[in-house]
Design a protein around this motif. Structure first.
Motif, PDB file in Angstrom:
ATOM      1  N   THR A  61       0.815  -1.226   0.000  1.00  0.00           N
ATOM      2  CA  THR A  61       0.000   0.000   0.000  1.00  0.00           C
ATOM      3  C   THR A  61       0.846   1.273   0.000  1.00  0.00           C
ATOM      4  N   ALA A  62       2.170   1.130   0.160  1.00  0.00           N
ATOM      5  CA  ALA A  62       3.021   2.319   0.043  1.00  0.00           C
ATOM      6  C   ALA A  62       3.043   2.812  -1.408  1.00  0.00           C
ATOM      7  N   GLY A  85       0.009  -1.391  -4.379  1.00  0.00           N
ATOM      8  CA  GLY A  85      -0.360  -2.724  -3.925  1.00  0.00           C
ATOM      9  C   GLY A  85      -1.557  -2.677  -2.990  1.00  0.00           C
ATOM     10  N   ALA A  86      -2.199  -3.854  -2.794  1.00  0.00           N
ATOM     11  CA  ALA A  86      -3.410  -3.896  -1.961  1.00  0.00           C
ATOM     12  C   ALA A  86      -3.117  -4.195  -0.494  1.00  0.00           C
ATOM     13  N   LEU A  87      -2.004  -4.852  -0.212  1.00  0.00           N
ATOM     14  CA  LEU A  87      -1.699  -5.259   1.168  1.00  0.00           C
ATOM     15  C   LEU A  87      -0.738  -4.273   1.841  1.00  0.00           C
ATOM     16  N   SER A  88      -0.942  -4.059   3.128  1.00  0.00           N
ATOM     17  CA  SER A  88       0.013  -3.237   3.884  1.00  0.00           C
ATOM     18  C   SER A  88       1.361  -3.969   3.877  1.00  0.00           C
ATOM     19  N   ASP A 105       8.187  -0.919  -3.920  1.00  0.00           N
ATOM     20  CA  ASP A 105       7.106   0.011  -4.244  1.00  0.00           C
ATOM     21  C   ASP A 105       7.587   1.069  -5.229  1.00  0.00           C
ATOM     22  N   HIS A 106       6.643   1.562  -6.053  1.00  0.00           N
ATOM     23  CA  HIS A 106       6.974   2.553  -7.076  1.00  0.00           C
ATOM     24  C   HIS A 106       7.476   3.854  -6.444  1.00  0.00           C
ATOM     25  N   ASP A 107       8.722   4.201  -6.742  1.00  0.00           N
ATOM     26  CA  ASP A 107       9.289   5.516  -6.392  1.00  0.00           C
ATOM     27  C   ASP A 107       9.224   5.864  -4.915  1.00  0.00           C
ATOM     28  N   ARG A 133      -0.820   8.956  -0.179  1.00  0.00           N
ATOM     29  CA  ARG A 133       0.378   8.477  -0.877  1.00  0.00           C
ATOM     30  C   ARG A 133       0.326   9.005  -2.298  1.00  0.00           C
ATOM     31  N   PRO A 134       1.486   9.084  -2.953  1.00  0.00           N
ATOM     32  CA  PRO A 134       1.499   9.604  -4.317  1.00  0.00           C
ATOM     33  C   PRO A 134       0.581   8.778  -5.232  1.00  0.00           C
TER      34      PRO A 134
END
Ligand code: AMP
Ligand code: MN
Ligand code: MN
Ligand code: MN
Length: 301
Positions: free
Chosen positions: A26-27, A30-33, A53-55, A145-146
């Motif tokens: 989720t950062a 994605g769906a999961l923390s 995670d993206h960027d 988040r972005p």
């Protein structure tokens, strides 16, 4: 007494099991923390993972403590967006420690680039009928988040403008469509330099997913290597076996290390953590044998 390092991971890619070096939380999109992702990886028998995670590395700290508690080795990482010859190219940075140096400032500028890009995507989607596009995408993202294209895809579905996410990308957000805004991303060579400056290994993400001919893919690999890139994902999720063997030859010819990952985003989708095509017999060295990642592959006895 000196400590002896034993590698827990095999020296050959083909013998590798329980490793996934490309997953989202989720950062980013994605769906999961991060904590739930690590728990799922543990349940699925993974021993070594990277959160990409993206960027951003915003999920890494939480994932790292969860991984430590469960006895999983976690490599801090990120998947950076860049551009090369008008294409949106992704580069995974596998980091031996925290992001530092040029990568820290680079991640800040990526967050700003995402912000500016989201505004431009929103303006373009308003023209095809999505009113208040930015607010709607923000609502889909849920937390602060972005934003990414998947948030806009969900907003388009939610507004009833397209039947599903796949159509949202096909009509409005995919490569060459109005919502595919790339101009904000730095050049491929820059993001590679950030990763190297941070002590990490730059890995060209999913080389088979850019719709390139073999020749053009070779040029991309050359440019990537020229910039300081040292590895590429030989396996990304499920892919054609012939294409994989061909890619292995291209990596081998250039002395690039090979990485592998599912590119997992959410449960119930096409892939799961650790689930991906098998690795063919190849001389390509696993990325975890890179000297900069030795503590990740090793176990202290
Ligand atoms: P962005 O990072 O904002 O450019 O968004 C790219 C992300 O969108 C990728 O990492 C995927 O998670 C997702 N994506 C790209 N193409 C598709 C597609 N055709 N269908 C569903 N998701 C996609
Ligand atoms: Mn994604
Ligand atoms: Mn990607
Ligand atoms: Mn990814």
């Amino acid at each position: 007494m000196p400590m002896i390092l034993h590698s827990e991971l095999p020296a050959s890619l083909a013998e590798c099991q329980g490793v996934d070096l490309h997953m989202h939380s989720t950062a980013s999109d994605g769906a999961l923390s991060p904590v739930d992702l690590v728990a799922l990886c543990h349940r699925r028998g993974l021993t070594h993972m990277a959160l990409t995670d993206h960027d951003t590395v915003a999920g890494v700290a939480a994932a790292a403590s969860a991984a430590e508690a469960l006895g999983i080795r976690l490599l801090p990482a990120t998947e950076l967006s860049s551009q090369w010859q008008g294409l949106n190219i992704h580069v995974v940075g596998l980091l031996p420690g925290e992001a530092q140096g040029a990568l820290s400032t680079g991640l800040e500028s990526q967050a700003q680039a995402r912000e500016a890009r989201a505004e431009e995507i929103a303006a373009r989607l308003e023209k095809v009928g999505l009113s208040n596009a930015l607010a709607r995408a923000r609502e889909q993202a849920g937390e602060q988040r972005p934003l990414g294209r998947p948030d806009f895809a969900r907003a388009l579905v939610d507004a009833g403008l397209v039947p599903d996410i796949a159509t949202a990308f096909k009509k409005h957000l995919g490569s060459g469509k109005p919502g595919d805004v790339k101009a904000h991303w730095p050049y491929l060579s820059e993001v590679v330099e950030w990763i190297v400056d941070s002590g990490g290994v730059a890995v060209l993400a999913h080389p088979l997913r850019y719709g390139l001919t073999r020749r053009k893919r070779g040029l991309l690999l050359d440019a990537f290597r020229e910039a300081g890139g040292e590895a590429a994902e030989l396996i990304s999720g499920f892919q054609n076996a012939d294409a994989t063997r061909d890619l292995a030859r291209q990596l081998d010819e250039r002395g690039l290390y090979g990485s592998l990952g599912s590119d997992f985003h959410f449960p119930g989708g096409p892939v799961a953590p650790g689930a991906m095509s098998p690795v063919p017999r190849t001389a390509v060295a696993p990325v975890w044998t890179h000297p900069r990642l030795s503590t990740f592959a090793a176990r202290l006895n």
